[in-house]
Design a protein around this motif. Sequence first.
Motif, PDB file in Angstrom:
ATOM      1  N   LEU A   1      -6.398  -6.881  10.006  1.00  0.00           N
ATOM      2  CA  LEU A   1      -5.381  -6.397   9.078  1.00  0.00           C
ATOM      3  C   LEU A   1      -4.040  -6.321   9.799  1.00  0.00           C
ATOM      4  O   LEU A   1      -3.909  -5.620  10.807  1.00  0.00           O
ATOM      5  CB  LEU A   1      -5.756  -5.006   8.548  1.00  0.00           C
ATOM      6  CG  LEU A   1      -4.746  -4.355   7.610  1.00  0.00           C
ATOM      7  CD1 LEU A   1      -4.702  -5.091   6.271  1.00  0.00           C
ATOM      8  CD2 LEU A   1      -5.080  -2.892   7.400  1.00  0.00           C
TER       9      LEU A   1
ATOM     10  N   SER B   1       0.869  -1.171   0.000  1.00  0.00           N
ATOM     11  CA  SER B   1       0.000   0.000   0.000  1.00  0.00           C
ATOM     12  C   SER B   1       0.911   1.227   0.000  1.00  0.00           C
ATOM     13  O   SER B   1       1.204   1.803   1.044  1.00  0.00           O
ATOM     14  CB  SER B   1      -0.916  -0.013   1.223  1.00  0.00           C
ATOM     15  OG  SER B   1      -1.720   1.151   1.238  1.00  0.00           O
TER      16      SER B   1
ATOM     17  N   GLU C   1       0.564  -4.771   3.649  1.00  0.00           N
ATOM     18  CA  GLU C   1      -0.655  -5.167   4.350  1.00  0.00           C
ATOM     19  C   GLU C   1      -1.016  -6.615   4.030  1.00  0.00           C
ATOM     20  O   GLU C   1      -0.765  -7.104   2.923  1.00  0.00           O
ATOM     21  CB  GLU C   1      -1.824  -4.277   3.919  1.00  0.00           C
ATOM     22  CG  GLU C   1      -1.625  -2.811   4.250  1.00  0.00           C
ATOM     23  CD  GLU C   1      -2.730  -1.903   3.741  1.00  0.00           C
ATOM     24  OE1 GLU C   1      -2.883  -0.808   4.295  1.00  0.00           O
ATOM     25  OE2 GLU C   1      -3.447  -2.294   2.772  1.00  0.00           O
TER      26      GLU C   1
ATOM     27  N   ASP D   1      -4.504  -9.079   4.826  1.00  0.00           N
ATOM     28  CA  ASP D   1      -5.810  -9.351   5.443  1.00  0.00           C
ATOM     29  C   ASP D   1      -5.727 -10.730   6.078  1.00  0.00           C
ATOM     30  O   ASP D   1      -5.323 -11.700   5.435  1.00  0.00           O
ATOM     31  CB  ASP D   1      -6.923  -9.332   4.391  1.00  0.00           C
ATOM     32  CG  ASP D   1      -7.123  -7.937   3.818  1.00  0.00           C
ATOM     33  OD1 ASP D   1      -7.198  -6.975   4.600  1.00  0.00           O
ATOM     34  OD2 ASP D   1      -7.181  -7.811   2.584  1.00  0.00           O
TER      35      ASP D   1
ATOM     36  N   ASN E   1       4.794  -0.994   8.528  1.00  0.00           N
ATOM     37  CA  ASN E   1       5.103   0.348   8.029  1.00  0.00           C
ATOM     38  C   ASN E   1       6.527   0.375   7.497  1.00  0.00           C
ATOM     39  O   ASN E   1       7.406  -0.313   8.026  1.00  0.00           O
ATOM     40  CB  ASN E   1       4.984   1.386   9.146  1.00  0.00           C
ATOM     41  CG  ASN E   1       3.569   1.555   9.627  1.00  0.00           C
ATOM     42  OD1 ASN E   1       2.613   1.382   8.890  1.00  0.00           O
ATOM     43  ND2 ASN E   1       3.423   1.900  10.893  1.00  0.00           N
TER      44      ASN E   1
ATOM     45  N   ARG F   1       3.116   1.129   3.596  1.00  0.00           N
ATOM     46  CA  ARG F   1       3.104  -0.078   4.412  1.00  0.00           C
ATOM     47  C   ARG F   1       2.720  -1.291   3.575  1.00  0.00           C
ATOM     48  O   ARG F   1       2.022  -1.177   2.568  1.00  0.00           O
ATOM     49  CB  ARG F   1       2.181   0.064   5.612  1.00  0.00           C
ATOM     50  CG  ARG F   1       0.713   0.141   5.288  1.00  0.00           C
ATOM     51  CD  ARG F   1      -0.080   0.431   6.547  1.00  0.00           C
ATOM     52  NE  ARG F   1      -1.501   0.204   6.348  1.00  0.00           N
ATOM     53  CZ  ARG F   1      -2.420   0.422   7.272  1.00  0.00           C
ATOM     54  NH1 ARG F   1      -2.061   0.866   8.469  1.00  0.00           N
ATOM     55  NH2 ARG F   1      -3.692   0.192   7.034  1.00  0.00           N
TER      56      ARG F   1
ATOM     57  N   PHE G   1      -0.036  -5.256   9.355  1.00  0.00           N
ATOM     58  CA  PHE G   1       0.695  -4.360   8.463  1.00  0.00           C
ATOM     59  C   PHE G   1       2.108  -4.119   8.965  1.00  0.00           C
ATOM     60  O   PHE G   1       2.414  -4.323  10.143  1.00  0.00           O
ATOM     61  CB  PHE G   1      -0.046  -3.029   8.290  1.00  0.00           C
ATOM     62  CG  PHE G   1      -0.219  -2.232   9.549  1.00  0.00           C
ATOM     63  CD1 PHE G   1       0.749  -1.338   9.969  1.00  0.00           C
ATOM     64  CD2 PHE G   1      -1.364  -2.386  10.323  1.00  0.00           C
ATOM     65  CE1 PHE G   1       0.577  -0.602  11.139  1.00  0.00           C
ATOM     66  CE2 PHE G   1      -1.543  -1.654  11.482  1.00  0.00           C
ATOM     67  CZ  PHE G   1      -0.565  -0.762  11.892  1.00  0.00           C
TER      68      PHE G   1
END
Length: 92
Positions: free
Chosen positions: A23, A9, A16, A18, A27, A14, A25
């Motif tokens: 979620l 993303s 990600e 699912d 960074n 970050r 993630f």
Amino acid sequence: MTKGVVRDSRARSRFELDAEGGLAFANYRAAPQAIIITHTETPPALRGRGIASELIEGALALIRADGRKVIAGCGFVADYLRKHPEHADLVA
């Protein structure tokens, strides 16, 4: 493990994943030749299931495909890289 698809993303800086209704993630900050992963987070209810490892595995695959290196800016990623020497070539 979820065996989900890790996505980059870029708008949020970050990676990600699912996972089971939540979620996870990681960074990052992008540098010219490397990605610095600064923080990894998994929802509390999903911790201890290998989801963060799956997230980092997928992130490393994306970083490799992009021709970049990785810098571990958080303890989880540093530990993961120590435990998975097959990714040593990615470490900046």
